[in-house]
Write a protein that holds these residues in place. Structure first.
Motif, PDB file in Angstrom:
ATOM      1  N   GLY A  15      -4.152  -5.231   5.309  1.00  0.00           N
ATOM      2  CA  GLY A  15      -4.228  -6.250   6.351  1.00  0.00           C
ATOM      3  C   GLY A  15      -2.998  -6.347   7.222  1.00  0.00           C
ATOM      4  N   CYS A  16      -2.281  -5.241   7.356  1.00  0.00           N
ATOM      5  CA  CYS A  16      -1.065  -5.232   8.181  1.00  0.00           C
ATOM      6  C   CYS A  16      -1.391  -4.826   9.613  1.00  0.00           C
ATOM      7  CB  CYS A  16      -0.046  -4.258   7.600  1.00  0.00           C
ATOM      8  SG  CYS A  16       0.399  -4.616   5.898  1.00  0.00           S
ATOM      9  N   ASP A  17      -0.538  -5.212  10.527  1.00  0.00           N
ATOM     10  CA  ASP A  17      -0.692  -4.910  11.949  1.00  0.00           C
ATOM     11  C   ASP A  17      -0.453  -3.422  12.226  1.00  0.00           C
ATOM     12  OD1 ASP A  17       1.150  -4.833  14.727  1.00  0.00           O
ATOM     13  OD2 ASP A  17      -0.719  -5.982  14.850  1.00  0.00           O
ATOM     14  N   PHE A  18      -1.321  -2.820  13.039  1.00  0.00           N
ATOM     15  CA  PHE A  18      -1.214  -1.404  13.404  1.00  0.00           C
ATOM     16  C   PHE A  18       0.172  -1.073  13.948  1.00  0.00           C
ATOM     17  CE2 PHE A  18      -1.213   2.041  16.413  1.00  0.00           C
ATOM     18  CZ  PHE A  18      -1.995   3.026  15.828  1.00  0.00           C
ATOM     19  N   ASP A  19       0.634  -1.851  14.935  1.00  0.00           N
ATOM     20  CA  ASP A  19       1.902  -1.545  15.598  1.00  0.00           C
ATOM     21  C   ASP A  19       3.087  -1.602  14.636  1.00  0.00           C
ATOM     22  OD1 ASP A  19       0.741  -1.069  18.106  1.00  0.00           O
ATOM     23  OD2 ASP A  19       0.750  -3.210  18.584  1.00  0.00           O
ATOM     24  N   LEU A  20       3.045  -2.504  13.691  1.00  0.00           N
ATOM     25  CA  LEU A  20       4.119  -2.620  12.711  1.00  0.00           C
ATOM     26  C   LEU A  20       4.148  -1.396  11.792  1.00  0.00           C
ATOM     27  CD1 LEU A  20       6.381  -4.346  11.521  1.00  0.00           C
ATOM     28  CD2 LEU A  20       4.654  -5.493  10.141  1.00  0.00           C
ATOM     29  N   LEU A  21       2.980  -1.009  11.279  1.00  0.00           N
ATOM     30  CA  LEU A  21       2.915   0.139  10.366  1.00  0.00           C
ATOM     31  C   LEU A  21       3.134   1.481  11.060  1.00  0.00           C
ATOM     32  CD1 LEU A  21      -0.056  -0.696   7.975  1.00  0.00           C
ATOM     33  CD2 LEU A  21       2.399  -1.017   7.599  1.00  0.00           C
ATOM     34  N   ASN A  22       3.045   1.496  12.385  1.00  0.00           N
ATOM     35  CA  ASN A  22       3.198   2.737  13.128  1.00  0.00           C
ATOM     36  C   ASN A  22       4.583   2.882  13.746  1.00  0.00           C
ATOM     37  OD1 ASN A  22       1.786   5.129  13.782  1.00  0.00           O
ATOM     38  ND2 ASN A  22       1.660   4.455  15.914  1.00  0.00           N
ATOM     39  N   ASP A  23       5.454   1.907  13.535  1.00  0.00           N
ATOM     40  CA  ASP A  23       6.798   1.902  14.107  1.00  0.00           C
ATOM     41  C   ASP A  23       7.796   2.359  13.043  1.00  0.00           C
ATOM     42  OD1 ASP A  23       9.379   1.195  14.994  1.00  0.00           O
ATOM     43  OD2 ASP A  23       8.628  -0.559  16.085  1.00  0.00           O
ATOM     44  N   VAL A  24       8.249   3.609  13.151  1.00  0.00           N
ATOM     45  CA  VAL A  24       9.110   4.186  12.116  1.00  0.00           C
ATOM     46  C   VAL A  24      10.402   3.388  11.947  1.00  0.00           C
ATOM     47  CG1 VAL A  24      10.247   5.891  13.617  1.00  0.00           C
ATOM     48  CG2 VAL A  24      10.041   6.341  11.166  1.00  0.00           C
ATOM     49  N   GLU A  25      10.961   2.891  13.027  1.00  0.00           N
ATOM     50  CA  GLU A  25      12.203   2.123  12.921  1.00  0.00           C
ATOM     51  C   GLU A  25      11.981   0.792  12.210  1.00  0.00           C
ATOM     52  OE1 GLU A  25      13.620   1.943  16.945  1.00  0.00           O
ATOM     53  OE2 GLU A  25      14.289   4.032  16.908  1.00  0.00           O
ATOM     54  N   LYS A  26      10.864   0.128  12.492  1.00  0.00           N
ATOM     55  CA  LYS A  26      10.562  -1.151  11.854  1.00  0.00           C
ATOM     56  C   LYS A  26      10.241  -0.950  10.371  1.00  0.00           C
ATOM     57  CE  LYS A  26      10.231  -5.549  12.423  1.00  0.00           C
ATOM     58  NZ  LYS A  26      11.461  -6.319  12.553  1.00  0.00           N
ATOM     59  N   VAL A  27       9.458   0.087  10.053  1.00  0.00           N
ATOM     60  CA  VAL A  27       9.137   0.366   8.651  1.00  0.00           C
ATOM     61  C   VAL A  27      10.421   0.653   7.873  1.00  0.00           C
ATOM     62  CG1 VAL A  27       7.974   1.981   7.074  1.00  0.00           C
ATOM     63  CG2 VAL A  27       6.779   1.148   9.114  1.00  0.00           C
ATOM     64  N   ALA A  93      11.824  -6.716  -4.395  1.00  0.00           N
ATOM     65  CA  ALA A  93      11.605  -5.801  -3.272  1.00  0.00           C
ATOM     66  C   ALA A  93      10.146  -5.813  -2.833  1.00  0.00           C
ATOM     67  CB  ALA A  93      12.039  -4.387  -3.646  1.00  0.00           C
ATOM     68  N   CYS A  94       9.232  -5.790  -3.794  1.00  0.00           N
ATOM     69  CA  CYS A  94       7.801  -5.781  -3.481  1.00  0.00           C
ATOM     70  C   CYS A  94       7.393  -7.041  -2.714  1.00  0.00           C
ATOM     71  CB  CYS A  94       7.004  -5.628  -4.770  1.00  0.00           C
ATOM     72  SG  CYS A  94       5.258  -5.284  -4.498  1.00  0.00           S
ATOM     73  N   ASN A  95       7.869  -8.186  -3.153  1.00  0.00           N
ATOM     74  CA  ASN A  95       7.551  -9.438  -2.458  1.00  0.00           C
ATOM     75  C   ASN A  95       8.123  -9.455  -1.046  1.00  0.00           C
ATOM     76  OD1 ASN A  95       6.071 -10.527  -4.591  1.00  0.00           O
ATOM     77  ND2 ASN A  95       7.907 -11.367  -5.554  1.00  0.00           N
ATOM     78  N   TYR A  96       9.324  -8.921  -0.882  1.00  0.00           N
ATOM     79  CA  TYR A  96       9.926  -8.854   0.449  1.00  0.00           C
ATOM     80  C   TYR A  96       9.079  -7.958   1.364  1.00  0.00           C
ATOM     81  CZ  TYR A  96      13.257  -8.279   4.203  1.00  0.00           C
ATOM     82  OH  TYR A  96      13.856  -8.277   5.444  1.00  0.00           O
ATOM     83  N   LEU A  97       8.630  -6.827   0.830  1.00  0.00           N
ATOM     84  CA  LEU A  97       7.806  -5.910   1.619  1.00  0.00           C
ATOM     85  C   LEU A  97       6.498  -6.560   2.064  1.00  0.00           C
ATOM     86  CD1 LEU A  97       8.310  -2.667  -0.478  1.00  0.00           C
ATOM     87  CD2 LEU A  97       9.171  -3.096   1.830  1.00  0.00           C
ATOM     88  N   ALA A  98       5.852  -7.281   1.171  1.00  0.00           N
ATOM     89  CA  ALA A  98       4.593  -7.943   1.519  1.00  0.00           C
ATOM     90  C   ALA A  98       4.793  -8.908   2.680  1.00  0.00           C
ATOM     91  CB  ALA A  98       4.036  -8.673   0.301  1.00  0.00           C
ATOM     92  N   LYS A  99       5.879  -9.669   2.629  1.00  0.00           N
ATOM     93  CA  LYS A  99       6.174 -10.601   3.723  1.00  0.00           C
ATOM     94  C   LYS A  99       6.566  -9.846   4.991  1.00  0.00           C
ATOM     95  CE  LYS A  99       7.657 -14.247   0.626  1.00  0.00           C
ATOM     96  NZ  LYS A  99       8.805 -14.833  -0.032  1.00  0.00           N
ATOM     97  N   GLY A 100       7.410  -8.830   4.835  1.00  0.00           N
ATOM     98  CA  GLY A 100       7.890  -8.069   5.986  1.00  0.00           C
ATOM     99  C   GLY A 100       6.777  -7.378   6.762  1.00  0.00           C
ATOM    100  N   VAL A 106      -2.153  -8.004  -1.204  1.00  0.00           N
ATOM    101  CA  VAL A 106      -1.397  -6.973  -1.913  1.00  0.00           C
ATOM    102  C   VAL A 106      -1.932  -6.896  -3.338  1.00  0.00           C
ATOM    103  CG1 VAL A 106       0.866  -6.240  -2.760  1.00  0.00           C
ATOM    104  CG2 VAL A 106       0.685  -7.403  -0.553  1.00  0.00           C
ATOM    105  N   ASP A 107      -2.255  -5.698  -3.758  1.00  0.00           N
ATOM    106  CA  ASP A 107      -2.643  -5.459  -5.147  1.00  0.00           C
ATOM    107  C   ASP A 107      -1.530  -4.598  -5.741  1.00  0.00           C
ATOM    108  OD1 ASP A 107      -3.924  -5.095  -7.566  1.00  0.00           O
ATOM    109  OD2 ASP A 107      -5.275  -3.547  -6.802  1.00  0.00           O
TER     110      ASP A 107
END
Length: 127
Positions: A15-27, A93-100, A106-107
Motif C-alpha cells: 500500500g505504498c505510493d508509486f512515486d516514493l517506491l520508485n525514487d532511489v534517493e528517497k528509498v 528499523a522495521c517500524n521506522y520503514l513502515a512509517k517512512g 505490513v506483514d
C-alpha cells in the motif's frame, strides 16, 4: 535452551505510493534512517534504480544488513532487516520503514538465525 546469533525480519510492505517506491534517493534515505533509528552502525550503502521502475538496495551495518526491493507499480516492497547481537533491535528499523514508506499494511515475521543448541542435536540435513 536455544540461543541465536542474529534476528532476521522479513517484511511484506503493501500500500505504498508509486512515486516514493520508485525514487532511489528517497528509498535510500528511508533505509539509512531506519538503520540509524535502530542504533546500528552503517558501513556501506548501495542502491540501484531499475528501468522502467523499481529500486533495490542494501545498507550494510556492523550488525549485519537492511535490504529492499520495490515494485512501485504494485505499491509493494520486500524488506529484510538482519541484526546480530543484542544492541540493535531489528523491529525498531522495521517500524521506522513502515512509517517512512507510509505503508497501509505490513506483514512481518522474525526468524532466529544461527541457532545454537546447548546439547547436541540430530543432524537435520546431509550435505
Amino acid at each position: 535452551m536455544v540461543n541465536a546469533l542474529g534476528r532476521h525480519i522479513l517484511a511484506e510492505v503493501h500500500g505504498c505510493d508509486f512515486d516514493l517506491l520508485n525514487d532511489v534517493e528517497k528509498v535510500e534515505e528511508i533505509m539509512v534512517n531506519a538503520a540509524l533509528e535502530a542504533g546500528a552502525e552503517i558501513r556501506e550503502v548501495v542502491f540501484h534504480k531499475f528501468s522502467p521502475q523499481g529500486v533495490s538496495g542494501v545498507v550494510v551495518i556492523s550488525e549485519s544488513h537492511l535490504a529492499i526491493h520495490t515494485w512501485p507499480e504494485l505499491g509493494y516492497a520486500a524488506v529484510d532487516v538482519f541484526t546480530c547481537g543484542e544492541r540493535v533491535n531489528p523491529w525498531d528499523a522495521c517500524n521506522y520503514l513502515a512509517k517512512g514508506f507510509r505503508a497501509k499494511s505490513v506483514d512481518a515475521r522474525e526468524t532466529r538465525r544461527g541457532t545454537m543448541y546447548s546439547t547436541p542435536q540430530k543432524e537435520a540435513v546431509n550435505l
